[in-house]
Design an enzyme around this catalytic site. Structure first.
Site, PDB file in Angstrom:
ATOM      1  N   HIS A   1      54.609  -1.118 -31.591  1.00  0.00           N
ATOM      2  CA  HIS A   1      54.448  -0.897 -30.188  1.00  0.00           C
ATOM      3  C   HIS A   1      55.854  -1.861 -29.495  1.00  0.00           C
ATOM      4  CE1 HIS A   1      52.574  -0.276 -25.915  1.00  0.00           C
ATOM      5  NE2 HIS A   1      53.562  -1.626 -25.715  1.00  0.00           N
ATOM      6  N   GLU A   2      55.446  -3.109 -29.922  1.00  0.00           N
ATOM      7  CA  GLU A   2      56.578  -4.045 -29.371  1.00  0.00           C
ATOM      8  C   GLU A   2      57.882  -3.792 -29.892  1.00  0.00           C
ATOM      9  OE1 GLU A   2      55.785  -5.562 -26.911  1.00  0.00           O
ATOM     10  OE2 GLU A   2      53.477  -5.256 -27.125  1.00  0.00           O
TER      11      GLU A   2
ATOM     12  N   HIS B   1      59.696  -1.385 -27.894  1.00  0.00           N
ATOM     13  CA  HIS B   1      60.495  -2.023 -26.556  1.00  0.00           C
ATOM     14  C   HIS B   1      61.429  -2.646 -27.032  1.00  0.00           C
ATOM     15  CE1 HIS B   1      57.238  -1.347 -23.500  1.00  0.00           C
ATOM     16  NE2 HIS B   1      56.640  -2.142 -24.245  1.00  0.00           N
TER      17      HIS B   1
ATOM     18  N   HIS C   1      64.421  -0.167 -27.270  1.00  0.00           N
ATOM     19  CA  HIS C   1      64.645   0.330 -25.930  1.00  0.00           C
ATOM     20  C   HIS C   1      65.787  -0.604 -25.237  1.00  0.00           C
ATOM     21  CE1 HIS C   1      63.075   2.155 -21.951  1.00  0.00           C
ATOM     22  NE2 HIS C   1      64.414   2.543 -22.240  1.00  0.00           N
TER      23      HIS C   1
END
Length: 704
Positions: free
Chosen positions: A492-493, A496, A499
């Site tokens: 998940h991290e 980010h 991105h």
């Protein structure tokens, strides 16, 4: 002669002292002559921050004044771009400081945060309420159709103009005077909320002295608890309120009384009526946010916030959450009934309480699917997981992660990597990984940046991204072994982080994760899907002792168990969203207690008995110490988007470079340069479809 020599020595010492105290010589202000211009953590001291902020504020004010005094006709470059760049130094200093204050703080830093926060808020108000400056911005905005601006420039102009409006530029002088103290107090209370929660968390631990109280705990968990006790100078075992400690304890410990103690401690953080109590802060912040919204012409704070979100309105969000709840709640009720029946079949005579849920739901999961976190843990050694995730993103986006031991770090635990393009050899950025819990580190996991990507004078300034987690620490007997949930969190991290790292825009204000809050979770939640994919698990999951690949039967069981308790977890997340919306939809000050307010907001999602004295609000950092006020629903909103996007990957292949390139070109590299719905449609060719999430969760039958 001796007098002359002494005078010369004194003069030289005074000059040296003046040179040393000259703010231009502050390490935070000077250009960083470090590898890849990374922060010189080995040279930065706490005492550097306040003078650096003071100097940077002075420089920023000077830059803003130059824009205002410029006699030329206001244009995009001399007004909008100049304003965007006016705080570059201030942004660099404050981003560094506040990130460190979250992950490596101390008493001195926390006091510095309280000292500088009013000055920073005051400056932000000065800018947003500067009538002459706004007149120039408006002059550019009014001429936007005749300026031949490209899409990114139009977005920066629109964002800048709206920012002034939304921060009080159109207020009367009297209302501006009212707004400033509201914003200053909110900033201070947000800091105080976080400090209280951290202090309250650290103040509690459970000291276990009898081995029989460890029954049910896997050996690696009890070993870790013994190491924690040793670090505190105690015999026996210690359970803390860090997730790698309390999570497994609630999941496996047979001692019900101790499970209750741990659960209650966790759910009363900030709610002890002591110096760390957050009850009045919660009510005060909600009321101050309402006052800000009212001054700006909105009925509630959620109306104000959601105007700049994909959802666009409070009604849309409430309908979204309640429609999902109508679908999930019957499944949640069945989930709890099934676990209760299972517990009773095992001789449990009592009705399950919240501190019982993790234990018995995990037992049932293990019995139904013959799978549990501890069976999987040996296959997720942190270093192997890290390398597997590097492989995944390298395969999707043709990048590689090169460890740099010459780049300074703020703590010995931190690892640093240069992210390099495999083909062009271009550096895409720097990645800091900070994995383990510390007493001076906030709980949870997050991605942030020390600086964002932007372009200036033909140079592409690459981002410096930080991933902070609180994973299970290694012990003398074994390395750091992640639970499956921690593995998913890492993915998940990293979503980010990618991105931020793959951003390719011109202006920092639109870079990387500078997107609507209900869109920012798309790249992160999307990557969690790879945690259950056979092709990826075959690569990333190896037994830490034998090197054996994760058995196919385990992968099959993971896939079979994906929908387990989906209704319960849906309700839980929807409840967080409803609570957030309740706090930010008030139309007057809250006269009842925080506990009473929260229980009412969460009642529609309750499937387990409420526990008097226990609540979420006083430790709801996302909302009261982060940026998710009136935005927590965004996690569920983004789940709709990510399930829809992942369905495309499943169709084309989870390593399909063509799909990954389309995602990169249309979403990951674009930052906030376009409205997120446009970015989404550019990638998918249509608006979002909720059905893939409902199918994935078991609420709709799979398409055949």
């Amino acid at each position: 002669m001796q007098k002359i020599i002494l005078l010369m020595i004194a003069l030289m010492m005074n000059l040296a002292m003046a040179e040393a105290t000259n703010p231009k010589n502050n390490i935070l202000v000077k250009p960083w002559k470090t590898p890849l211009e990374t922060p010189p953590f080995d040279k930065i001291k706490n005492e550097d921050f306040k003078p650096a902020v003071t100097y940077a504020l002075k420089e920023s004010r000077s830059n803003v004044k130059k824009i205002v005094k410029n006699k030329d006709i206001p244009g995009f470059e001399n007004t909008i771009v100049a304003l965007s760049k006016s705080t570059e130094l201030l942004d660099r200093v404050t981003e560094l400081f506040f990130n460190l204050n979250e992950c490596n703080t101390n008493d001195e830093m926390q006091q510095i945060a309280l000292d500088i926060s009013p000055d920073l808020t005051r400056f932000a108000n000065e800018v947003s309420m500067n009538a002459e400056l706004f007149a120039k911005v408006k002059a550019v905005y009014d001429r936007k159709d005749s300026l031949s601006l490209n899409g990114e420039q139009k977005m920066l102009l629109q964002k800048t103009y709206k920012s002034f409006i939304r921060n009080g530029a159109l207020l009367s002088p009297a209302d501006k005077e009212k707004m400033m103290p509201l914003q200053e107090e909110l900033a201070m209370l947000s800091l105080k909320f976080a400090q209280n929660a951290l202090a309250d968390k650290n103040a509690w631990f459970l000291h276990i002295t009898k081995r029989q109280d460890l029954v049910g705990l896997p050996i690696n968990i009890s070993d870790a608890a013994a190491e924690t006790a040793k670090s505190k100078g105690l015999d026996g075992w210690v359970i803390t309120l860090d997730y790698p400690s309390y999570g497994p304890f609630l999941q496996y410990a047979h001692n019900r009384d101790l499970r209750e103690k741990v659960w209650r401690a966790l759910n009363t953080i900030g709610n002890h009526g002591n110096a760390n109590d957050n009850n009045e802060i919660v009510k005060r912040m909600a009321y101050l946010r309402l006052q800000v919204a009212r001054l700006l012409g909105y009925n509630t704070y959620s109306d104000y916030v959601l105007e700049e979100r994909m959802a666009e309105s409070k009604d849309t969000v409430n309908k979204f959450l309640n429609d999902l709840l109508a679908l999930s709640h019957p499944y949640a009720v069945k989930d709890v009934a099934e676990v209760q029946e299972y517990a009773q079949a095992r001789g449990v005579s009592y009705k399950l309480e919240r501190w019982d849920w993790a234990l018995f739901s995990e037992m049932l999961k293990n019995e139904k699917y013959a799978i549990n976190q501890e069976m999987l843990r040996p296959y997720f050694q942190l270093e192997k997981v890290r390398d597997g995730i590097f492989y995944l993103f390298g395969r999707l986006y043709d990048i590689k992660f090169v460890q740099r031991t010459d780049i300074p770090v703020y703590h010995p635990d931190v690892l640093v990597y240069e992210v390099v393009d495999k083909i062009s050899k271009k550096t895409w950025g720097v990645l800091y990984l900070d994995f383990f819990p510390r007493n001076n580190k906030s709980s949870g996991a997050w991605m942030t940046s020390f600086n964002k990507q932007y372009k200036e004078n033909g140079k592409d300034i690459r981002p410096q991204i930080q991933i902070v987690c609180n994973f299970t620490k290694p012990t003398p007997k074994q390395p750091s072994l992640l639970t499956f949930d921690e593995f998913s969190t890492f993915l998940h991290e990293f979503g980010h982080a990618i991105h931020g790292l793959l951003s390719d825009v011109n202006y920092g204000d639109l870079s990387g994760t500078s997107v609507y809050r209900d869109f920012v979770e798309l790249p992160s939640q999307l990557m969690e899907n790879w945690a259950t994919q056979r092709e990826f698990l075959d690569i990333v999951a190896e037994h830490y002792e034998t090197g054996e690949k994760i058995p196919q039967v385990y992968i099959d069981r993971i896939l079979e168990s994906e929908k387990y308790n989906a209704g319960y977890f849906f309700d839980r997340q929807i409840g967080f969203g409803l609570l957030d919306m309740a706090w930010h939809s008030i139309e007057d000050s809250v006269s009842i207690s925080v506990e009473e307010f929260e229980k009412k907001a969460l009642a529609p999602t309750d499937v387990l008995p409420q526990v008097p004295g226990c609540l979420l609000s006083t430790n709801f950092s996302h909302v009261f110490a982060g940026g998710y006020a009136a935005g927590y629903y965004g996690y569920k909103w983004a789940e709709v988007l990510e399930a829809d996007v992942f369905a495309r990957f499943q169709k084309n292949g989870i390593f399909d470079k063509k799909t990954a390139k389309a995602l990169r070109d249309n979403i990951l590299s674009k930052g906030g340069t376009e409205h997120p719905m446009n970015l989404y449609i550019n990638f998918m060719g249509r608006r979002p479809d909720m059905n893939p999430l409902l199918i994935k969760s078991g609420f709709l039958p799979e398409k055949k």
